[in-house]
Design an enzyme around this catalytic site. Structure first.
Site, PDB file in Angstrom:
ATOM      1  N   HIS A 366       0.824  -1.209   0.000  1.00  0.00           N
ATOM      2  CA  HIS A 366       0.000   0.000   0.000  1.00  0.00           C
ATOM      3  C   HIS A 366       0.864   1.267   0.000  1.00  0.00           C
ATOM      4  O   HIS A 366       0.387   2.330  -0.415  1.00  0.00           O
ATOM      5  CB  HIS A 366      -0.950  -0.017   1.205  1.00  0.00           C
ATOM      6  CG  HIS A 366      -0.293   0.305   2.507  1.00  0.00           C
ATOM      7  ND1 HIS A 366       0.325  -0.648   3.285  1.00  0.00           N
ATOM      8  CD2 HIS A 366      -0.145   1.469   3.177  1.00  0.00           C
ATOM      9  CE1 HIS A 366       0.804  -0.095   4.379  1.00  0.00           C
ATOM     10  NE2 HIS A 366       0.537   1.192   4.343  1.00  0.00           N
ATOM     11  N   ASP A 396       0.683  -8.039   2.368  1.00  0.00           N
ATOM     12  CA  ASP A 396       0.988  -6.661   1.967  1.00  0.00           C
ATOM     13  C   ASP A 396       2.501  -6.417   1.945  1.00  0.00           C
ATOM     14  O   ASP A 396       2.973  -5.323   2.256  1.00  0.00           O
ATOM     15  CB  ASP A 396       0.303  -5.663   2.909  1.00  0.00           C
ATOM     16  CG  ASP A 396       0.278  -4.250   2.325  1.00  0.00           C
ATOM     17  OD1 ASP A 396       0.339  -4.129   1.092  1.00  0.00           O
ATOM     18  OD2 ASP A 396       0.227  -3.288   3.100  1.00  0.00           O
ATOM     19  N   SER A 465       4.168   3.589   8.128  1.00  0.00           N
ATOM     20  CA  SER A 465       4.178   2.284   7.467  1.00  0.00           C
ATOM     21  C   SER A 465       5.499   2.090   6.729  1.00  0.00           C
ATOM     22  O   SER A 465       5.967   2.982   6.027  1.00  0.00           O
ATOM     23  CB  SER A 465       3.017   2.180   6.479  1.00  0.00           C
ATOM     24  OG  SER A 465       1.788   2.196   7.158  1.00  0.00           O
TER      25      SER A 465
END
Length: 760
Positions: A366, A396, A465
């Protein structure tokens, strides 16, 4: 040249000044040298009258009335009468040192047109004579007097020098200001004569301005009048800079005017080409550029990916979590910053070391979808220059690398080793976060595994992140990817990289058991049975892998190997029984047949030697039947195979007792008798050792008085490896006929013969 560039030492200056003043004080000053007749020689106007002096040969062409002398007074011209008066002064005669001076003083040769300074060096005899005279005539009183005169005259000399300097500077400033003022007045007079009307108008405006703003007008007038002084100071400070600036300005102007025709021509050509394109496009439909089209497609794909995700990534702070943070910088060149096309922050990436020395970049998917540039300590690169090596959509996770030569040097990365998921433990790891331009470290605690990832207690914010979790050796263990959904878990979640051969782990197979890994040490362990759990597809460059992840199991197989293992049965690649699967490599020592202390103690016990020919023949081994692949089975065979798998799975779940070992069949009496005869023959033919006592008496040997020793029969040692009774007599009892278990020397059986005890 280096000595001239050093800073001047103040002590050296004061010492030099003191020596110069002492030198001038000890020797007669200019204009005070007298010959024996009392006439000044430095004046150059009298003749030498006897005596030995260094000035006897000096030329003295001078006018009788006026002569220029090097005097310290305000005037440099004196008459002969003033010189005679000075010579008759009692202060000029201080002893024989001054009357008979051997030093050479300046002689000014005066002429109507010019004055020349002639200096004659003294000879060695004159210097020696003056030095001896100084030692002879000077006493302590004279030295004290001269020192006191020096101390009293030094301030006057300093003030006189300062006054002369100030007067010279004042004269210079006066000359400059007067010249500038005269030039300004001449300009005003010229303007008044040339244009009297305008001059009167300017004067009226000046008077009005002076009446309205007297201070500003007066300061402006003062600045105009003192412009030469400001200009002199400016030139002294920035003279070289002004000259270089003027040269650069001149060169730029010259190049501009010389290239002006060519620049004008190029501008005109560009205008013509642009206008022609506009005219030709007026009749055609409007086209979009390839860059804008790619950008729109990228945005639309990113939106579709976000909408298609079942569990969208969330970035939020965990309520109630307060973790202490310390000010510390992360390892340099490991954490990279990801930005979009406008330079805004998106997330982070980590530089890691892969197998075979390859460098990769780990980041969440992402973060990758919105990233356009990857920024490192040295520079940045576009995301389009990188290709994917490893991708797991469920986790992910993504690993990328670039085919560009030297891309690591361009970014300035310093990769760290990567730890796979099978080595992650439930403990605290170091997590670096950036706050207000500074980095802080905190203890991120991995508390439990979940869905192939980890539940981590840490304090993060949106935009963190991609930050890596480091262990004590600063190896990358996991990567932070956000938080769990609020209805699932309240902690953050982090993903780890799965062990892919030749990419993230070694290609050689690793067999692990309970001695190496356990649930208390690692969050996931390699699975012996991968039939249960979640299936995950790993895409790498050129091949794909399927991974089964359960609550505490991770198994990794390629698609081809997975089909082969499923066709064989429920026993997988990491099964304990490797004898049933010859294709699997043998264990390196960690298995059921590993050597233990109990087995080693059993192997050390000696066993009686037996002949292999007397052992019963081994039972014929059943041939292995090759398992038919499931794709080659008929429907009936598939049903039978499914039934066999269910039974094997149920049997594996239910605890089963190990089968009892069947006792070997006892040998017959004829076999025992034959064995005993062979053993007796072998014992009788054996010669005794030299080092032990023999049963015979030495007749002609070196020890004639030695007697034979009677040996004591030993009890046989029972064998611990079998339950068969040992061979101890000729009564026909059973004996062990199995193969030898060790290569130690075996005790031979001697029936009917006594044996002496062995010495340790």
């Amino acid at each position: 040249m280096a000595s001239f560039l050093k800073p001047v030492n103040s002590q050296g200056l004061w010492l030099s000044l003191l020596l110069a003043i002492t030198y001038l004080f000890l020797l007669p000053s200019a204009g005070q040298s007298l010959d024996p007749s009392g006439i000044g020689l430095a004046a150059g106007c009298s003749q030498s009258q006897g005596g030995i002096s260094s000035f006897a040969a000096l030329p003295r062409p001078c006018n009788d009335s006026v002569c220029t002398l090097p005097d310290l007074g305000w005037s440099c011209q004196r008459t002969a009468q003033d010189t005679a008066n000075q010579q008759q002064s009692p202060f000029n005669h201080t002893g024989h040192f001054l009357t008979t001076s051997g030093w050479t003083w300046p002689n000014w040769t005066c002429s109507p047109s010019q004055c020349q300074l002639l200096i004659h060096l003294p000879t060695w005899q004159i210097v020696k004579q003056d030095f001896l005279l100084l030692l002879k005539e000077w006493d302590l009183l004279t030295m004290c007097q001269r020192c006191s005169d020096l101390l009293t005259k030094t301030p006057g000399f300093i003030l006189r020098f300062a006054g002369e300097t100030l007067i010279l500077v004042a004269n210079l400033i006066e000359f400059v200001l007067v010249s500038w003022s005269l030039w300004l007045c001449s300009v005003l007079v010229y303007v008044a004569q040339a244009v009297p009307g305008k001059f009167l108008l300017y004067m009226a405006a000046f008077c009005t301005t002076f009446w309205a703003w007297p201070r500003e007008t007066a300061s402006s007038l003062i600045r105009i009048v003192t412009t030469p002084l400001t200009l002199i100071g400016f030139l002294n400070k920035t003279g070289i800079g002004l000259i270089s600036h003027c040269l650069a300005l001149t060169w730029n102007m010259f190049m501009t005017w010389s290239l002006l025709p060519w620049v004008t021509l190029m501008k005109m050509m560009k205008i013509l080409i642009t206008s022609s394109r506009v005219l030709t496009r007026s009749g055609r439909p409007k086209r979009t550029s390839s860059k804008s089209l790619k950008h729109k497609l990228k945005i639309s794909r990113a939106i579709q990916k976000k909408q298609g995700k079942k569990t969208p990534v969330e970035e939020r702070t965990i309520p109630g979590v307060q973790i202490k943070k310390l000010r510390e910088d992360p390892p340099k060149g490991v954490i990279l910053r990801c930005t979009d096309q406008f330079g805004d922050h998106v997330g982070y990436a980590s530089a890691v070391k892969l197998e075979k020395g390859q460098t990769g970049i780990v980041l969440p998917i992402h973060v990758w979808t919105d990233t356009v540039y990857i920024n490192g300590p040295n520079g940045k690169l576009k995301m389009a220059d990188f290709t994917a090596l490893y991708e797991v959509t469920n986790h992910d996770s993504l690993i990328m690398t670039s085919a560009m030569a030297g891309w690591g040097s361009i970014l300035g990365v310093r990769p760290r080793p990567l730890t796979t998921i099978d080595a992650v433990k439930l403990k605290n790891y170091s997590l670096f976060t950036e706050r207000d331009g500074k980095w802080y470290v905190q203890a991120a605690k991995c508390i439990a595994p979940a869905e192939g990832m980890f539940r981590v207690v840490s304090d993060t914010r949106p935009g963190d992140s991609g930050l890596p979790l480091f262990d004590m050796k600063m190896n990358v263990v996991a990567v932070h990817r956000g938080t769990w959904p609020s209805e699932r878990f309240p902690e953050n979640r982090a993903f780890a990289i799965l062990p892919v051969p030749d990419l993230t782990s070694s290609s050689s197979p690793k067999f692990t058991g309970c001695e190496t890994y356990s649930e208390a040490e690692t969050a996931y362990e390699m699975a012996d049975n991968f039939s249960d759990g979640e299936e995950i597809l790993i895409r790498t460059k050129g091949q794909s892998y399927r991974t089964f992840i359960g609550s505490n199991k991770v198994a990794l197989l390629s698609i081809r190997k997975l089909e082969e293992e499923l066709s064989r049965g429920p026993i997988g690649l990491w099964a304990d029984d490797t004898e049933d699967d010859e294709s699997a490599p043998r264990r390196s020592g960690n298995g059921l047949f590993r050597s233990t202390p109990e087995k080693q103690s059993q192997a050390k016990t000696p066993s009686p030697k037996v002949e292999e020919s007397a052992a019963p023949p081994p039972a014929p081994r059943a041939e292995k039947v090759r398992h038919v692949r499931r794709s080659e089975m008929t429907p009936e065979q598939k049903r039978a195979d499914n039934l066999r798998r269910r039974k094997a799975k149920a049997a594996k779940k239910t605890p089963s007792t190990p089968p009892k070992k069947s006792k070997d069949k006892a040998p017959t009496l004829s076999q025992v008798a034959e064995l005993v005869e062979k053993a007796v023959r072998a014992a009788l033919t054996v010669q005794p050792r030299r080092s032990r006592a023999s049963s015979k008496i030495s007749i002609g040997g070196r020890n004639p008085g030695r007697k034979p020793q009677v040996s004591i029969q030993l009890d046989p040692v029972p064998s611990q490896s079998t339950s068969v009774p040992p061979k101890d007599s000729q009564a026909g009892e059973s004996a062990w006929l199995g193969p030898r278990r060790s290569y130690r020397p075996v005790q031979k059986s001697t029936v009917g013969q006594k044996q002496e005890p062995r010495r340790n």
